[in-house]
Design an enzyme around this catalytic site. Structure first.
Site, PDB file in Angstrom:
ATOM      1  N   TYR A 178       0.836  -1.211   0.000  1.00  0.00           N
ATOM      2  CA  TYR A 178       0.000   0.000   0.000  1.00  0.00           C
ATOM      3  C   TYR A 178       0.873   1.264   0.000  1.00  0.00           C
ATOM      4  CZ  TYR A 178      -3.834   3.088   1.513  1.00  0.00           C
ATOM      5  OH  TYR A 178      -4.776   4.096   1.612  1.00  0.00           O
TER       6      TYR A 178
ATOM      7  N   LYS B  76       0.958   4.143  -2.916  1.00  0.00           N
ATOM      8  CA  LYS B  76       0.581   5.545  -2.682  1.00  0.00           C
ATOM      9  C   LYS B  76       1.767   6.495  -2.908  1.00  0.00           C
ATOM     10  CE  LYS B  76      -3.784   4.871  -1.704  1.00  0.00           C
ATOM     11  NZ  LYS B  76      -4.846   5.345  -2.595  1.00  0.00           N
TER      12      LYS B  76
END
Ligand code: NAP
Length: 248
Positions: A155, A159
């Site tokens: 993640y 991002k």
């Protein structure tokens, strides 16, 4: 009269959570809104909110990680509305576990939706926006992309990648008056964070100077700012919305 009257916006991952809030706020500001999620029927609630604000809505079913599906959505928006002024790349997923236990599938799934999805939609929307000589793209990143997090290396990488795509696209599109910015939310109360264990939530809360979790509307307000004329001299920027958890 809304500040964005007559504009057309497209929001991915709009069925619920932050995406639903963004779609509603854009409609309340005057935009007609195209909604996209994995299943069109999940968009009924958000579509109702857009219509309640007196704006036109159209729902599209697409997996943001599939190029052909993404192109079909942008073509559908152009057919239905004749232009595209605002794109919000909001769709995102987590598959959390420590790196030594993380499967290749968990890595690929998160990178495909969060990062590749943002690339594909930005690329598809850039064509009509460059032709129009105007547009605003807002990417939903995360503070985790700035600071990293144990159990979220996939993640965090996705991002951080979204932030890098934001800055690169901003540089490529600025001369055509297409702006690209990002928000980096902290801990926002949605289904994504409802899934976290109580002790993790408690630790997070202790790290937030403002002493409360964020709400989807807290993020949507900043997206609205970056999508509208109030930010007309901003591009390539990342605004954190995290109650002071991360200060850049
Ligand atoms: P959410 O409640 O899980 O909503 C995400 C939406 O995206 C869901 O409707 C989801 O559909 C949809 N989606 C997932 N994969 C998709 C795909 N491949 N194609 C199209 N749509 C897809 O999450 P949220 O908390 O509102 O998160 C929205 C964004 O904010 C995400 O990018 C997330 O990473 C970011 N963010 C959230 C937080 C937070 O604390 N909540 C913090 C920082 C950043 P399904 O029903 O299938 O899942």
């Amino acid at each position: 009269m809304g500040q964005m009257d007559g504009k057309v916006a497209l929001v991915t991952g709009a069925a619920r959570g932050i995406g639903q809030s963004i779609a509603r706020k854009l409609a309340e500001a005057g935009c007609d809104v195209a909604l996209c999620d994995l299943k069109a029927e999940w968009l009924a609630e958000t579509a109702g909110l857009v219509e309640a604000a007196g704006r036109k809505v159209k729902c599209f079913e697409a997996d943001v990680s599939q190029a052909a599906a993404v192109d079909a959505v942008v073509n559908g928006v152009m057919e239905a509305f004749g232009k595209l002024d605002v794109l919000v790349n909001n769709a995102g997923i987590t598959k959390d576990t420590l790196m030594i236990r993380m499967s290749e599938q968990d890595w690929d799934a998160v990178l495909d939706v969060n990062l590749k999805g943002t690339f594909l939609f930005t690329k598809a929307a850039a064509r009509p926006m460059m032709k129009q000589r105007s547009g605003a793209i807002v990417n939903v990143a995360s503070i985790i992309g700035l600071i990293g997090n144990a159990g979220q290396c996939n993640y965090a990488a996705s991002k951080a990648g979204v932030i890098a795509v934001t800055k690169s696209a901003a540089k490529e599109l600025a001369s055509r008056n297409v702006r690209v910015n990002a928000v980096a939310p902290g801990f926002i109360q949605t289904r994504m964070t409802d899934a976290l264990p109580e002790e993790v939530r408690k630790k997070m809360l202790d790290a937030i100077p403002m002493g409360r979790f964020g709400q989807p509307d807290d993020v949507a307000d900043v997206v609205l700012f970056l999508a509208g004329n109030a930010s007309s001299y901003m591009t390539g920027q990342v605004l954190t919305v995290c109650g002071g958890m991360v200060m850049q």
